[in-house]
Design a protein around this motif. Structure first.
Motif, PDB file in Angstrom:
ATOM      1  N   THR A 119       0.835  -1.197   0.000  1.00 14.54           N
ATOM      2  CA  THR A 119       0.000   0.000   0.000  1.00 14.54           C
ATOM      3  C   THR A 119       0.873   1.251   0.000  1.00 14.54           C
ATOM      4  N   LYS A 120       1.906   1.248   0.824  1.00 15.49           N
ATOM      5  CA  LYS A 120       2.826   2.385   0.900  1.00 15.49           C
ATOM      6  C   LYS A 120       3.532   2.601  -0.438  1.00 15.49           C
ATOM      7  N   ALA A 121       3.979   1.512  -1.078  1.00 18.17           N
ATOM      8  CA  ALA A 121       4.670   1.612  -2.369  1.00 18.17           C
ATOM      9  C   ALA A 121       3.748   2.199  -3.433  1.00 18.17           C
ATOM     10  N   ILE A 122       2.494   1.777  -3.464  1.00 20.89           N
ATOM     11  CA  ILE A 122       1.530   2.298  -4.435  1.00 20.89           C
ATOM     12  C   ILE A 122       1.351   3.802  -4.222  1.00 20.89           C
ATOM     13  N   GLU A 123       1.194   4.215  -2.977  1.00 24.72           N
ATOM     14  CA  GLU A 123       1.006   5.638  -2.677  1.00 24.72           C
ATOM     15  C   GLU A 123       2.250   6.456  -3.041  1.00 24.72           C
ATOM     16  N   GLU A 124       3.426   5.945  -2.697  1.00 24.91           N
ATOM     17  CA  GLU A 124       4.665   6.661  -3.015  1.00 24.91           C
ATOM     18  C   GLU A 124       4.867   6.762  -4.527  1.00 24.91           C
ATOM     19  N   ASN A 125       4.563   5.681  -5.233  1.00 27.85           N
ATOM     20  CA  ASN A 125       4.690   5.707  -6.688  1.00 27.85           C
ATOM     21  C   ASN A 125       3.764   6.748  -7.304  1.00 27.85           C
ATOM     22  N   GLU A 126       2.546   6.879  -6.770  1.00 27.59           N
ATOM     23  CA  GLU A 126       1.602   7.878  -7.290  1.00 27.59           C
ATOM     24  C   GLU A 126       2.173   9.288  -7.140  1.00 27.59           C
ATOM     25  N   THR A 127       2.824   9.539  -6.013  1.00 26.16           N
ATOM     26  CA  THR A 127       3.438  10.848  -5.792  1.00 26.16           C
ATOM     27  C   THR A 127       4.579  11.082  -6.777  1.00 26.16           C
ATOM     28  N   VAL A 128       5.418  10.077  -6.969  1.00 27.92           N
ATOM     29  CA  VAL A 128       6.545  10.207  -7.901  1.00 27.92           C
ATOM     30  C   VAL A 128       6.039  10.382  -9.327  1.00 27.92           C
ATOM     31  N   ILE A 129       4.999   9.639  -9.698  1.00 28.27           N
ATOM     32  CA  ILE A 129       4.420   9.766 -11.039  1.00 28.27           C
ATOM     33  C   ILE A 129       3.895  11.188 -11.244  1.00 28.27           C
ATOM     34  N   GLY A 130       3.200  11.724 -10.256  1.00 25.68           N
ATOM     35  CA  GLY A 130       2.695  13.096 -10.357  1.00 25.68           C
ATOM     36  C   GLY A 130       3.826  14.095 -10.481  1.00 25.68           C
ATOM     37  N   SER A 131       4.862  13.929  -9.683  1.00 26.03           N
ATOM     38  CA  SER A 131       6.004  14.844  -9.702  1.00 26.03           C
ATOM     39  C   SER A 131       6.738  14.798 -11.040  1.00 26.03           C
ATOM     40  N   GLN A 132       6.980  13.592 -11.530  1.00 26.11           N
ATOM     41  CA  GLN A 132       7.703  13.473 -12.791  1.00 26.11           C
ATOM     42  C   GLN A 132       6.868  13.953 -13.971  1.00 26.11           C
ATOM     43  N   SER A 133       5.570  13.720 -13.939  1.00 29.01           N
ATOM     44  CA  SER A 133       4.694  14.221 -15.003  1.00 29.01           C
ATOM     45  C   SER A 133       4.698  15.743 -15.010  1.00 29.01           C
ATOM     46  N   GLU A 134       4.666  16.323 -13.825  1.00 27.82           N
ATOM     47  CA  GLU A 134       4.719  17.776 -13.711  1.00 27.82           C
ATOM     48  C   GLU A 134       6.064  18.314 -14.222  1.00 27.82           C
ATOM     49  N   ARG A 135       7.146  17.610 -13.919  1.00 30.76           N
ATOM     50  CA  ARG A 135       8.473  18.030 -14.377  1.00 30.76           C
ATOM     51  C   ARG A 135       8.550  17.999 -15.896  1.00 30.76           C
ATOM     52  N   ILE A 136       7.957  16.970 -16.513  1.00 31.13           N
ATOM     53  CA  ILE A 136       7.917  16.906 -17.975  1.00 31.13           C
ATOM     54  C   ILE A 136       7.151  18.109 -18.522  1.00 31.13           C
ATOM     55  N   SER A 137       6.033  18.454 -17.892  1.00 32.55           N
ATOM     56  CA  SER A 137       5.261  19.621 -18.334  1.00 32.55           C
ATOM     57  C   SER A 137       6.090  20.893 -18.246  1.00 32.55           C
ATOM     58  N   MET A 138       6.848  21.031 -17.167  1.00 34.08           N
ATOM     59  CA  MET A 138       7.705  22.204 -17.012  1.00 34.08           C
ATOM     60  C   MET A 138       8.756  22.258 -18.125  1.00 34.08           C
ATOM     61  N   LEU A 139       9.344  21.104 -18.427  1.00 36.23           N
ATOM     62  CA  LEU A 139      10.367  21.065 -19.471  1.00 36.23           C
ATOM     63  C   LEU A 139       9.767  21.366 -20.840  1.00 36.23           C
ATOM     64  N   LYS A 140       8.539  20.919 -21.078  1.00 37.07           N
ATOM     65  CA  LYS A 140       7.870  21.240 -22.336  1.00 37.07           C
ATOM     66  C   LYS A 140       7.584  22.736 -22.425  1.00 37.07           C
ATOM     67  N   MET A 141       7.243  23.355 -21.281  1.00 34.02           N
ATOM     68  CA  MET A 141       7.034  24.806 -21.268  1.00 34.02           C
ATOM     69  C   MET A 141       8.344  25.524 -21.583  1.00 34.02           C
ATOM     70  N   ALA A 142       9.456  24.988 -21.074  1.00 40.16           N
ATOM     71  CA  ALA A 142      10.765  25.587 -21.358  1.00 40.16           C
ATOM     72  C   ALA A 142      11.086  25.473 -22.847  1.00 40.16           C
TER      73      ALA A 142
END
Length: 125
Positions: free
Chosen positions: A63-86
């Motif tokens: 359960t903890k791994a699933i929750e942590e992965n969701e946070t990392v997925i959100g963070s990395q997706s957001e980082r990709i969006s930032m890089l696309k904006m750049a």
């Protein structure tokens, strides 16, 4: 107006805009690969949980791994969006080439007997 990320990021949008195009595109590719692997892991973990017998307790580490992965997925997706904006700031439109690719469709070959005969005189393999 400054972009405010939802997740903590290792750089700001302003800093990302200072990177060269090659660095940005390499980081997008790296993050996309990471997201692909994380999503595969999430699928496996969720399948495991779904396959459990009714009444069987889910391991809290899963359960903890699933929750942590969701946070990392959100963070990395957001980082990709930032890089696309750049990239956009540099005049480069990050189209579908930079989107997370879905796995290629599975191709099932037909037996030779099921294929129609070629009329053009080509060679049947």
């Amino acid at each position: 107006m400054e972009y405010k990320p939802r997740y903590p990021q290792p750089f700001s949008l302003t800093e990302a805009k200072l990177l060269d195009v090659e660095t940005i595109t390499e980081e997008i590719a790296r993050l996309q690969n990471s997201l692909h692997r994380l999503n595969e892991t999430q699928d496996m973990l969720r399948e495991h949980v779904a396959s459990m017998q009714q009444g069987e307790e889910v391991d809290p580490e899963i359960t903890k791994a699933i929750e942590e992965n969701e946070t990392v997925i959100g963070s990395q997706s957001e980082r990709i969006s930032m890089l696309k904006m750049a990239l956009l700031d540099k005049g480069i439109v990050a189209g579908s080439h930079y989107d997370l690719a879905s796995p290629p469709p599975r191709v099932v070959a037909e037996p030779a007997a099921a294929r129609p005969a070629e009329e053009d005189g080509g060679v049947d393999l």
